[in-house]
Design an enzyme around this catalytic site. Structure first.
Site, PDB file in Angstrom:
ATOM      1  N   ASN A   9       8.623 -14.647  -7.697  1.00 11.63           N
ATOM      2  CA  ASN A   9       8.268 -14.184  -9.046  1.00 11.63           C
ATOM      3  C   ASN A   9       7.339 -15.222  -9.669  1.00 11.63           C
ATOM      4  OD1 ASN A   9       8.123 -13.272 -11.647  1.00 11.63           O
ATOM      5  ND2 ASN A   9      10.260 -13.734 -12.176  1.00 11.63           N
ATOM      6  N   TRP A  10       6.051 -14.886  -9.678  1.00  9.39           N
ATOM      7  CA  TRP A  10       5.068 -15.848 -10.191  1.00  9.39           C
ATOM      8  C   TRP A  10       5.062 -15.928 -11.716  1.00  9.39           C
ATOM      9  CZ3 TRP A  10      -0.125 -15.087  -7.041  1.00  9.39           C
ATOM     10  CH2 TRP A  10       0.035 -15.667  -5.782  1.00  9.39           C
ATOM     11  N   LYS A  11       5.749 -15.000 -12.348  1.00  5.14           N
ATOM     12  CA  LYS A  11       5.737 -14.935 -13.821  1.00  5.14           C
ATOM     13  C   LYS A  11       4.285 -14.914 -14.303  1.00  5.14           C
ATOM     14  CE  LYS A  11      10.218 -17.074 -13.731  1.00  5.14           C
ATOM     15  NZ  LYS A  11      11.275 -17.767 -14.430  1.00  5.14           N
ATOM     16  N   HIS A  99      14.104  -8.553 -16.250  1.00  2.00           N
ATOM     17  CA  HIS A  99      14.203 -10.004 -16.143  1.00  2.00           C
ATOM     18  C   HIS A  99      14.597 -10.567 -17.502  1.00  2.00           C
ATOM     19  CE1 HIS A  99      13.119 -14.208 -15.669  1.00  2.00           C
ATOM     20  NE2 HIS A  99      13.182 -14.006 -14.361  1.00  2.00           N
ATOM     21  N   GLU A 148      20.899 -13.571 -12.067  1.00  2.00           N
ATOM     22  CA  GLU A 148      20.217 -14.782 -12.508  1.00  2.00           C
ATOM     23  C   GLU A 148      20.900 -15.335 -13.764  1.00  2.00           C
ATOM     24  OE1 GLU A 148      15.902 -14.819 -10.923  1.00  2.00           O
ATOM     25  OE2 GLU A 148      15.890 -13.788 -12.846  1.00  2.00           O
ATOM     26  N   GLY A 206      11.377 -18.356  -8.657  1.00  2.00           N
ATOM     27  CA  GLY A 206      10.316 -18.520  -9.637  1.00  2.00           C
ATOM     28  C   GLY A 206       9.475 -19.742  -9.317  1.00  2.00           C
ATOM     29  N   GLY A 207       9.811 -20.871  -9.923  1.00  2.00           N
ATOM     30  CA  GLY A 207       9.021 -22.100  -9.803  1.00  2.00           C
ATOM     31  C   GLY A 207       8.676 -22.484  -8.372  1.00  2.00           C
TER      32      GLY A 207
HETATM   33  P1  PGA Z   1      13.231 -20.172 -11.200  1.00  2.00           P
HETATM   34  O1  PGA Z   1      13.016 -18.690 -11.748  1.00  2.00           O
HETATM   35  O2  PGA Z   1      13.346 -20.106  -9.715  1.00  2.00           O
HETATM   36  O3  PGA Z   1      12.021 -20.930 -11.671  1.00  2.00           O
HETATM   37  O4  PGA Z   1      14.492 -20.681 -11.831  1.00  2.00           O
HETATM   38  C1  PGA Z   1      13.735 -17.612 -11.206  1.00  2.00           C
HETATM   39  C2  PGA Z   1      13.438 -16.368 -11.990  1.00  2.00           C
HETATM   40  O5  PGA Z   1      13.348 -16.450 -13.229  1.00  2.00           O
HETATM   41  O6  PGA Z   1      13.261 -15.274 -11.409  1.00  2.00           O
END
Ligand code: PGA
Length: 222
Positions: A9-11, A99, A148, A206-207
């Site tokens: 998930n690149w956001k 999300h 999450e 994410g990150g």
């Molecule tokens: P994160 O994000 O791995 O940076 O904690 C996960 C997400 O929000 O899907």
């Protein structure tokens, strides 16, 4: 062997140039990973990057599926700023719905999320429905849930595998769902501890999905 999901998930990160670099880099890495059929890699970039990712994946025959980070709760039509399921299905296999960042910053309601699930399913797109609470009701038709916990997202403090496993087990018992992914500060160092849990079927990252070396290390160490 059971299926394992690795969703990136690149956001709201990455430019066009950065995306091209990521794709070129991951292309070399996935060929080295000798992936089994059971490993499902899903890339969820921002909307404007879907076409370039789609074309690159096709051209290089990469074993990567695309997902969107959201979907319109409406059909195509007069909904300025929205991206419809009818358009998205030309590019994606999956869509993230609900999300916690969308719920928090865009005040998405459970009713809207249920509409998004409906649109997604009727468009032939598989929803990945995010929850942060084990009690949350999952809309009918959802097969994949991402658990999450809020405190774990982007914090560097992941949930314990035991807790994630207990929640995943409960979610499966209470809902008619097939897969549960864990999301929240997953890295290559801890991915195996989640993948070893019998009720967990993958991770939403994410990150650690932003750098191709980190994301491919997660797939490798699972
Ligand atoms: P994160 O994000 O791995 O940076 O904690 C996960 C997400 O929000 O899907």
């Amino acid at each position: 062997m059971r299926k394992q999901f690795f969703a990136a998930n690149w956001k709201s990160h990455k430019t066009l140039e950065e995306t091209k670099e990521w794709l070129s880099d991951i292309a070399l890495r996935v060929h080295e990973l000798s992936l089994s059929q059971e490993k499902e890699i899903i890339l969820c970039p921002p909307f404007p990057l879907l076409t370039i990712c789609h074309d690159f994946i096709q051209k290089h025959h990469l074993p990567i599926h695309l997902g969107s980070q959201d979907i319109s709760p409406f059909p195509d039509g007069a909904y300025t700023g929205e991206v419809s399921g009818k358009l998205l299905r030309e590019f994606v296999t999956y869509t993230i719905i609900g999300h916690s960042e969308r719920r928090k910053y865009f005040s998405e309601t459970l009713e809207q999320l249920a509409q998004k699930v409906q649109i997604s399913l009727s468009s032939g797109i598989e929803p990945i429905y995010c929850v942060s609470d084990k009690e949350e009701k999952i809309p009918e038709g959802v097969q994949i849930v991402a658990y999450e916990p809020l405190a774990a997202i982007g914090s560097g403090h992941p949930d314990s595998p035991d807790d994630a496993e207990a929640v995943a087990k409960l979610l499966k018992e209470k809902n008619n769902i097939r897969y549960v992914l864990y999301g929240g500060s997953v890295t290559a160092a801890d991915v195996a501890s989640y993948m070893q849990c019998s009720s967990l079927d993958g991770v939403l990252v994410g990150g650690a999905s932003l750098a191709p070396e980190d994301f491919s290390a997660i797939i490798q160490h699972a």
